[in-house]
Design a protein around this motif. Structure first.
Motif: not given
Length: 128
Positions: A20-46
């Motif tokens: 369960n701890e390993m699954n939670e860690l994977d979910e946190l990594r995935l959320k961090a990756y998705e938020s960084s992709v969204l941030y990069k897209e917004k900054m590129k558009k700006y």
């Protein structure tokens, strides 16, 4: 393994908790990756909004950036030279310019900018 046996701990409970701890860690990594992709897209558009479009058409007047001429170095001397007339626009950023005497030459469109001076007609500026 030997610690689990020595302390009489439940192996299945410990393994499921670790899974369960390993699954939670994977979910946190995935959320961090998705938020960084969204941030990069917004900054590129700006940043892309603030880029000046360099589209030139034939018969436009432009100034040429002169980075090679260093005869008279000084702070107040302009690095942009006289207005030139655009005669042809090629793909991939090549522009053909014509000077006052009528000679034509090719330059990269990153070295030119639009001429915003007040001219009565294009021919008057070229002839001057």
């Amino acid at each position: 393994m030997w610690t689990l046996k020595k302390l009489n701990l439940d192996w299945s409970g410990a393994s499921s908790q670790r899974l369960n701890e390993m699954n939670e860690l994977d979910e946190l990594r995935l959320k961090a990756y998705e938020s960084s992709v969204l941030y990069k897209e917004k900054m590129k558009k700006y940043r892309d909004q603030n880029i000046e479009k360099r589209e030139f058409a034939p018969s436009d007047l432009v100034l040429l950036f002169n980075s090679r001429l260093r005869l008279f170095p000084g702070k107040l001397k302009s690095k942009w030279t006289e207005p030139f007339k655009v005669t042809q626009v090629f793909p991939h950023g090549v522009v053909e310019l014509e000077n006052k005497e009528g000679t034509k030459f090719n330059v990269n469109n990153q070295r030119i900018k639009s001429y915003l001076g007040q001219a009565k007609s294009i021919n008057e500026v070229i002839k001057e």
